[in-house]
Design a protein around this motif. Sequence first.
Motif, PDB file in Angstrom:
ATOM      1  N   ILE A  19       0.836  -1.206   0.000  1.00 52.05           N
ATOM      2  CA  ILE A  19       0.000   0.000   0.000  1.00 52.05           C
ATOM      3  C   ILE A  19       0.869   1.253   0.000  1.00 52.05           C
ATOM      4  O   ILE A  19       0.611   2.206  -0.748  1.00 52.05           O
ATOM      5  CB  ILE A  19      -0.968  -0.005   1.204  1.00 52.05           C
ATOM      6  CG1 ILE A  19      -2.037  -1.087   1.010  1.00 52.05           C
ATOM      7  CG2 ILE A  19      -1.604   1.365   1.399  1.00 52.05           C
ATOM      8  CD1 ILE A  19      -2.911  -1.321   2.226  1.00 52.05           C
ATOM      9  N   SER A  20       1.896   1.253   0.799  1.00 47.32           N
ATOM     10  CA  SER A  20       2.803   2.402   0.856  1.00 47.32           C
ATOM     11  C   SER A  20       3.457   2.645  -0.507  1.00 47.32           C
ATOM     12  O   SER A  20       3.558   3.787  -0.965  1.00 47.32           O
ATOM     13  CB  SER A  20       3.868   2.161   1.921  1.00 47.32           C
ATOM     14  OG  SER A  20       4.791   3.212   1.940  1.00 47.32           O
ATOM     15  N   THR A  24       3.005   5.904  -3.132  1.00 46.01           N
ATOM     16  CA  THR A  24       4.166   6.662  -3.573  1.00 46.01           C
ATOM     17  C   THR A  24       4.144   6.835  -5.087  1.00 46.01           C
ATOM     18  O   THR A  24       4.336   7.925  -5.612  1.00 46.01           O
ATOM     19  CB  THR A  24       5.466   5.941  -3.163  1.00 46.01           C
ATOM     20  OG1 THR A  24       5.465   5.782  -1.755  1.00 46.01           O
ATOM     21  CG2 THR A  24       6.689   6.699  -3.593  1.00 46.01           C
ATOM     22  N   ASN A  25       3.915   5.711  -5.764  1.00 50.30           N
ATOM     23  CA  ASN A  25       3.976   5.720  -7.225  1.00 50.30           C
ATOM     24  C   ASN A  25       3.352   4.416  -7.710  1.00 50.30           C
ATOM     25  O   ASN A  25       3.709   3.342  -7.241  1.00 50.30           O
ATOM     26  CB  ASN A  25       5.445   5.820  -7.652  1.00 50.30           C
ATOM     27  CG  ASN A  25       5.652   5.806  -9.135  1.00 50.30           C
ATOM     28  OD1 ASN A  25       5.074   4.993  -9.853  1.00 50.30           O
ATOM     29  ND2 ASN A  25       6.490   6.700  -9.607  1.00 50.30           N
ATOM     30  N   GLN A  26       2.443   4.489  -8.676  1.00 52.15           N
ATOM     31  CA  GLN A  26       1.754   3.280  -9.148  1.00 52.15           C
ATOM     32  C   GLN A  26       2.731   2.246  -9.695  1.00 52.15           C
ATOM     33  O   GLN A  26       2.505   1.051  -9.584  1.00 52.15           O
ATOM     34  CB  GLN A  26       0.721   3.620 -10.211  1.00 52.15           C
ATOM     35  CG  GLN A  26       1.301   4.063 -11.535  1.00 52.15           C
ATOM     36  CD  GLN A  26       0.238   4.453 -12.534  1.00 52.15           C
ATOM     37  OE1 GLN A  26      -0.824   4.901 -12.166  1.00 52.15           O
ATOM     38  NE2 GLN A  26       0.548   4.286 -13.790  1.00 52.15           N
ATOM     39  N   TYR A  27       3.812   2.690 -10.272  1.00 49.11           N
ATOM     40  CA  TYR A  27       4.783   1.759 -10.833  1.00 49.11           C
ATOM     41  C   TYR A  27       5.577   1.054  -9.737  1.00 49.11           C
ATOM     42  O   TYR A  27       5.978  -0.091  -9.894  1.00 49.11           O
ATOM     43  CB  TYR A  27       5.721   2.477 -11.803  1.00 49.11           C
ATOM     44  CG  TYR A  27       4.970   3.113 -12.942  1.00 49.11           C
ATOM     45  CD1 TYR A  27       4.379   2.335 -13.937  1.00 49.11           C
ATOM     46  CD2 TYR A  27       4.809   4.489 -13.013  1.00 49.11           C
ATOM     47  CE1 TYR A  27       3.658   2.905 -14.974  1.00 49.11           C
ATOM     48  CE2 TYR A  27       4.097   5.076 -14.045  1.00 49.11           C
ATOM     49  CZ  TYR A  27       3.529   4.279 -15.023  1.00 49.11           C
ATOM     50  OH  TYR A  27       2.820   4.844 -16.045  1.00 49.11           O
ATOM     51  N   LYS A  28       5.783   1.749  -8.633  1.00 49.92           N
ATOM     52  CA  LYS A  28       6.504   1.141  -7.514  1.00 49.92           C
ATOM     53  C   LYS A  28       5.688  -0.007  -6.915  1.00 49.92           C
ATOM     54  O   LYS A  28       6.228  -1.061  -6.585  1.00 49.92           O
ATOM     55  CB  LYS A  28       6.820   2.195  -6.451  1.00 49.92           C
ATOM     56  CG  LYS A  28       7.744   1.700  -5.368  1.00 49.92           C
ATOM     57  CD  LYS A  28       8.185   2.820  -4.447  1.00 49.92           C
ATOM     58  CE  LYS A  28       9.140   2.285  -3.404  1.00 49.92           C
ATOM     59  NZ  LYS A  28       9.548   3.312  -2.447  1.00 49.92           N
ATOM     60  N   GLY A  29       4.377   0.192  -6.773  1.00 51.31           N
ATOM     61  CA  GLY A  29       3.513  -0.884  -6.284  1.00 51.31           C
ATOM     62  C   GLY A  29       3.528  -2.078  -7.209  1.00 51.31           C
ATOM     63  O   GLY A  29       3.617  -3.231  -6.771  1.00 51.31           O
TER      64      GLY A  29
END
Length: 124
Positions: A19-20, A24-29
């Motif tokens: 979730i964090s 932060t960024n959709q690509y990071k998730g």
Amino acid sequence: MARYTLVIPGRLDNLNDYISACRTNQYKGSKIKASNEHKVLVAIYEQLGRLRIANPVQMRYRWYEKNKRRDLDNISSFGRKVIQDALVQAKILKNDGWKNIIRFSDDFYLDPDNPRIEVDIEEI
């Protein structure tokens, strides 16, 4: 019916981490989910090979954590999602819907020297 066991060494990220990262960024998730799925896929290919399960299954998850720092629901919720998606991606399961996985359970243990996830997949 048949029963299979998959052992995933180490730990997967938990729901809070995911979730964090998404916030932060959709690509990071997306990267976190893909990284965790890759870890599971490696274990699947090494241990289950080209197994294909056509029948519905029940799954028992045993989560071995190195300590009690992470909440149980955060460990299992994201972990189950990643594991079940990887089983479908590897074509072990046809799908992860109601017709394919009819029940699952979680048990939690401490093993500071060997954190891991053990998944029993039992055909019904």
